[in-house]
Design a protein around this motif. Structure first.
Motif, mmCIF file in Angstrom:
data_model
loop_
_atom_site.group_PDB
_atom_site.id
_atom_site.type_symbol
_atom_site.label_atom_id
_atom_site.label_comp_id
_atom_site.label_asym_id
_atom_site.label_seq_id
_atom_site.Cartn_x
_atom_site.Cartn_y
_atom_site.Cartn_z
ATOM 1 N N THR A 1 0.820 -1.228 0.000
ATOM 2 C CA THR A 1 0.000 0.000 0.000
ATOM 3 C C THR A 1 0.852 1.276 0.000
ATOM 4 N N ARG A 2 2.034 1.222 0.623
ATOM 5 C CA ARG A 2 2.849 2.421 0.734
ATOM 6 C C ARG A 2 3.244 3.000 -0.620
ATOM 7 N N ILE A 3 3.248 2.149 -1.659
ATOM 8 C CA ILE A 3 3.701 2.618 -2.964
ATOM 9 C C ILE A 3 2.881 3.827 -3.431
ATOM 10 N N LEU B 1 4.610 7.208 -4.934
ATOM 11 C CA LEU B 1 4.336 7.744 -6.277
ATOM 12 C C LEU B 1 3.942 9.212 -6.221
ATOM 13 N N LEU B 2 3.182 9.594 -5.214
ATOM 14 C CA LEU B 2 2.825 11.012 -5.058
ATOM 15 C C LEU B 2 4.084 11.841 -4.812
ATOM 16 N N ARG B 3 4.967 11.310 -3.966
ATOM 17 C CA ARG B 3 6.195 12.048 -3.661
ATOM 18 C C ARG B 3 7.101 12.179 -4.880
ATOM 19 N N PRO C 1 12.885 21.213 -0.365
ATOM 20 C CA PRO C 1 12.624 21.566 1.033
ATOM 21 C C PRO C 1 13.055 20.452 1.981
ATOM 22 N N SER C 2 13.660 20.856 3.095
ATOM 23 C CA SER C 2 14.104 19.888 4.105
ATOM 24 C C SER C 2 13.196 20.005 5.336
ATOM 25 N N PRO C 3 13.007 18.883 6.039
ATOM 26 C CA PRO C 3 12.141 18.935 7.230
ATOM 27 C C PRO C 3 12.752 19.759 8.361
ATOM 28 N N VAL D 1 -1.348 23.051 2.643
ATOM 29 C CA VAL D 1 -2.184 22.030 2.008
ATOM 30 C C VAL D 1 -1.358 20.811 1.618
ATOM 31 N N LEU D 2 -0.251 21.056 0.895
ATOM 32 C CA LEU D 2 0.510 19.938 0.339
ATOM 33 C C LEU D 2 1.269 19.166 1.417
ATOM 34 N N SER D 3 1.567 19.823 2.540
ATOM 35 C CA SER D 3 2.170 19.074 3.648
ATOM 36 C C SER D 3 1.212 18.011 4.151
ATOM 37 N N THR E 1 0.179 12.786 5.453
ATOM 38 C CA THR E 1 -0.805 11.962 6.147
ATOM 39 C C THR E 1 -0.595 10.503 5.827
ATOM 40 N N PHE E 2 -0.111 10.241 4.623
ATOM 41 C CA PHE E 2 0.096 8.840 4.319
ATOM 42 C C PHE E 2 1.538 8.624 3.900
ATOM 43 N N GLY E 3 1.937 7.356 3.921
ATOM 44 C CA GLY E 3 3.315 7.090 3.579
ATOM 45 C C GLY E 3 4.133 6.799 4.817
ATOM 46 N N ALA F 1 8.040 7.744 6.790
ATOM 47 C CA ALA F 1 9.256 8.546 6.848
ATOM 48 C C ALA F 1 10.314 7.754 7.584
ATOM 49 N N GLN F 2 11.535 7.835 7.086
ATOM 50 C CA GLN F 2 12.610 7.110 7.749
ATOM 51 C C GLN F 2 12.881 7.755 9.099
ATOM 52 N N CYS F 3 13.341 6.943 10.010
ATOM 53 C CA CYS F 3 13.465 7.391 11.388
ATOM 54 C C CYS F 3 14.236 8.704 11.539
ATOM 55 N N PHE F 4 15.353 8.841 10.815
ATOM 56 C CA PHE F 4 16.181 10.018 11.070
ATOM 57 C C PHE F 4 15.478 11.329 10.740
ATOM 58 N N THR F 5 14.508 11.260 9.819
ATOM 59 C CA THR F 5 13.885 12.514 9.405
ATOM 60 C C THR F 5 12.946 13.073 10.471
ATOM 61 N N PHE F 6 12.474 12.196 11.353
ATOM 62 C CA PHE F 6 11.579 12.722 12.381
ATOM 63 C C PHE F 6 12.012 12.371 13.800
ATOM 64 N N LYS G 1 -1.997 22.459 -9.342
ATOM 65 C CA LYS G 1 -1.140 23.631 -9.548
ATOM 66 C C LYS G 1 0.335 23.222 -9.549
ATOM 67 N N MET G 2 0.689 22.358 -8.605
ATOM 68 C CA MET G 2 2.063 21.853 -8.541
ATOM 69 C C MET G 2 2.427 21.145 -9.843
ATOM 70 N N GLY G 3 1.462 20.444 -10.420
ATOM 71 C CA GLY G 3 1.698 19.688 -11.647
ATOM 72 C C GLY G 3 1.910 20.546 -12.879
HETATM 73 C C1 HEM Z 1 6.740 21.133 2.578
HETATM 74 C C2 HEM Z 1 7.951 20.622 2.422
HETATM 75 C C3 HEM Z 1 8.223 19.155 2.489
HETATM 76 C C4 HEM Z 1 9.189 18.569 3.240
HETATM 77 C C5 HEM Z 1 10.188 19.254 4.130
HETATM 78 C C6 HEM Z 1 9.071 17.150 3.028
HETATM 79 C C7 HEM Z 1 9.904 16.193 3.591
HETATM 80 C C8 HEM Z 1 9.675 14.834 3.557
HETATM 81 C C9 HEM Z 1 10.485 13.846 4.209
HETATM 82 C C10 HEM Z 1 11.739 14.132 5.017
HETATM 83 C C11 HEM Z 1 9.933 12.625 4.008
HETATM 84 C C12 HEM Z 1 10.423 11.274 4.519
HETATM 85 C C13 HEM Z 1 11.430 10.714 3.551
HETATM 86 C C14 HEM Z 1 12.095 9.448 4.063
HETATM 87 O O1 HEM Z 1 11.899 9.068 5.214
HETATM 88 O O2 HEM Z 1 12.861 8.818 3.286
HETATM 89 C C15 HEM Z 1 8.769 12.840 3.194
HETATM 90 C C16 HEM Z 1 7.933 11.842 2.768
HETATM 91 C C17 HEM Z 1 6.848 12.058 1.943
HETATM 92 N N1 HEM Z 1 6.515 13.260 1.361
HETATM 93 FE FE1 HEM Z 1 7.224 15.077 1.815
HETATM 94 N N2 HEM Z 1 8.051 16.909 2.169
HETATM 95 C C18 HEM Z 1 7.500 18.106 1.813
HETATM 96 C C19 HEM Z 1 6.467 18.304 0.929
HETATM 97 C C20 HEM Z 1 5.781 17.292 0.297
HETATM 98 C C21 HEM Z 1 4.840 17.479 -0.773
HETATM 99 C C22 HEM Z 1 4.508 18.818 -1.422
HETATM 100 C C23 HEM Z 1 4.369 16.253 -1.098
HETATM 101 C C24 HEM Z 1 3.370 15.856 -2.157
HETATM 102 C C25 HEM Z 1 2.373 16.592 -2.530
HETATM 103 C C26 HEM Z 1 5.007 15.303 -0.222
HETATM 104 C C27 HEM Z 1 4.764 13.953 -0.203
HETATM 105 C C28 HEM Z 1 5.397 13.042 0.597
HETATM 106 C C29 HEM Z 1 4.985 11.652 0.723
HETATM 107 C C30 HEM Z 1 3.760 11.043 0.085
HETATM 108 C C31 HEM Z 1 5.913 11.039 1.555
HETATM 109 C C32 HEM Z 1 5.954 9.552 1.942
HETATM 110 C C33 HEM Z 1 6.704 8.824 0.832
HETATM 111 C C34 HEM Z 1 6.840 7.316 0.992
HETATM 112 O O3 HEM Z 1 6.304 6.740 1.933
HETATM 113 O O4 HEM Z 1 7.529 6.703 0.139
HETATM 114 N N3 HEM Z 1 5.875 15.961 0.583
HETATM 115 N N4 HEM Z 1 8.647 14.180 2.930
#
Ligand code: HEM
Ligand SMILES: *[C@@H]1O[C@H](CO)[C@@H](O)[C@H](O)[C@H]1NC(C)=O
Ligand SMILES: *[C@@H]1O[C@H](CO)[C@@H](O)[C@H](O)[C@H]1NC(C)=O
Ligand SMILES: *[C@@H]1O[C@H](CO)[C@@H](O)[C@H](O)[C@H]1NC(C)=O
Ligand SMILES: *[C@@H]1O[C@H](CO)[C@@H](O)[C@H](O)[C@H]1NC(C)=O
Ligand SMILES: *[C@@H]1O[C@H](CO)[C@@H](O)[C@H](O)[C@H]1NC(C)=O
Length: 293
Positions: free
Chosen positions: A55-57, A61-63, A163-165, A188-190, A194-196, A198-203, A271-273
């Motif tokens: 399911t995570r895929i 794909l969105l990312r 952008p970096s976290p 909005v885009l953050s 909600t789904f997906g 994140a690797q431990c170090f990022t949070f 809009k992003m697209g």
């Molecule tokens: C606002 C600035 C943003 C920052 C700082 C950010 C940062 C990150 C980071 C650090 C991760 C975890 C990566 C990992 O653990 O390997 C992540 C995951 C993700 N981000 Fe963002 N992101 C941002 C914006 C967005 C936007 C605009 C989207 C899409 C519209 C998005 C979609 C996602 C998704 C879906 C995941 C989970 C990916 C997965 O599970 O494979 N992010 N993001």
């Protein structure tokens, strides 16, 4: 005489009414309707199959679409592999060992090359796959304007500037604005987080507050905004949205009104697209998403 002047008036009106809006917007909702009518079905089926396996895929794909659009515009540059003459983006810090889903895009591309050779761009595949992934995750639906062309270059340095976290909302917002987006789009885009997964170090800095619930959540709902309001946002940057009074009221509102979030998410992701797209005769239609033709 009269007839010909009428005809001129008609031709003029035709240009005005039909061609100018198309020239301005550059992408079209019906772009492949005659050249590749099976496109949506092929993309949807492959995303569905990949999600049945994992399911995570869907989140991945969105990312990918996000990381494509923020670097060189939505031109498929994120998909290019390194070669002796081209440095791709896959090894940039925000991407390395983090972005995923390339095999799904490859499979969609090879199916499309059978159905309609050299017709559908890799950049459009990313845009549509992201939409299908969110739709199949019971998230919002948005129409995807199509007709993007694939780039012939990549930018590792721009990818390193994603952008970096750990960045301030001030800085993240500046990056969004430089792409033609707004403060609202950051909030909005953050919500994509909600789904997906994140690797431990990022949070890690937030792990204490988050209570260790960092496993993947396949459903795109408004829990991120609720979590932020409850001081349990996953990424530091997500939590910071509430500390910045330009984004805080969006987060509060989305945590209360899920449908408002869905509607605004659909608008922002479309809009992003549209960021920096190549159209018309620009770029190319890659045969293989990983390499320039
Ligand atoms: C606002 C600035 C943003 C920052 C700082 C950010 C940062 C990150 C980071 C650090 C991760 C975890 C990566 C990992 O653990 O390997 C992540 C995951 C993700 N981000 Fe963002 N992101 C941002 C914006 C967005 C936007 C605009 C989207 C899409 C519209 C998005 C979609 C996602 C998704 C879906 C995941 C989970 C990916 C997965 O599970 O494979 N992010 N993001
Ligand atoms: C299924 O998902 C796993 C990751 O969980 C991946 O390694 C594997 O390649 C996927 N298989 C197929 C057929 O997509
Ligand atoms: C997914 O999109 C289809 C239209 O293609 C729509 O009928 C369906 O309701 C959408 N699903 C969700 C959960 O929004
Ligand atoms: C914000 O950007 C400025 C200028 O690029 C940089 O000096 C600063 O360290 C950044 N701040 C954060 C918190 O990322
Ligand atoms: C935003 O916050 C700053 C300081 O944190 C404050 O000075 C400013 O008045 C606030 N603006 C609004 C619109 O609330
Ligand atoms: C949040 O909702 C309130 C109440 O409806 C509204 O006044 C405010 O403008 C909204 N804030 C944003 C940023 O949309």
């Amino acid at each position: 005489m009269e007839c010909s002047s009428n005809r001129h008036a008609f031709v003029f009106l035709f240009w005005l009414v039909f061609l100018s809006p198309l020239v301005c917007s550059q992408l079209y909702y019906n772009f492949y309707d005659t050249t590749c009518p099976s496109m949506t079905r092929i993309v949807r089926y492959n995303v569905f199959s990949a999600m049945a396996n994992e399911t995570r895929i869907a989140a991945s794909l969105l990312r990918l679409h996000f990381h494509d659009c923020f670097v060189n515009g939505c031109d498929g540059s994120v998909l290019l592999d390194d070669t002796s003459t081209l440095k791709g983006e896959k090894n940039a810090l925000p991407n390395r060992n983090s972005i995923r889903g390339f095999e799904v895009i490859d499979k969609i591309k090879s199916d499309l090359e059978v159905a309609c050779p050299s017709t559908v761009s890799c950049a459009d595949i990313l845009a549509l796959a992201a939409r299908e992934a969110v739709n199949l995750s019971r998230g919002p639906f948005w129409p995807v304007p199509l007709g993007r062309r694939d780039g012939t270059t990549a930018s590792e340095s721009e990818a390193n500037n994603l952008p970096s976290p750990f960045e301030s909302i001030e800085n993240i917002t500046a990056k969004f604005i430089s792409k033609g987006l707004e403060v609202k789009d950051v909030a909005v885009l953050s919500g994509a987080h909600t789904f997906g997964f994140a690797q431990c170090f990022t949070f890690k800095p937030r792990l204490f507050n988050f209570g260790g619930s960092g496993q993947s959540d396949p459903s795109l709902d408004t829990s991120l905004h609720k979590n932020i309001v409850n001081n349990a946002g996953l990424l530091q940057s997500d939590q910071a949205l509430l500390g910045d009074n330009r984004t805080a009221s969006f987060v509060n509102n989305y945590s209360k009104w899920p449908l408002l979030f869905f509607r605004d998410f659909a608008v922002s992701v479309e809009k992003m697209g549209r960021i920096g797209v190549l159209t018309g005769q620009q770029g190319q239609i890659r045969k293989n998403c990983r390499v320039v033709n």
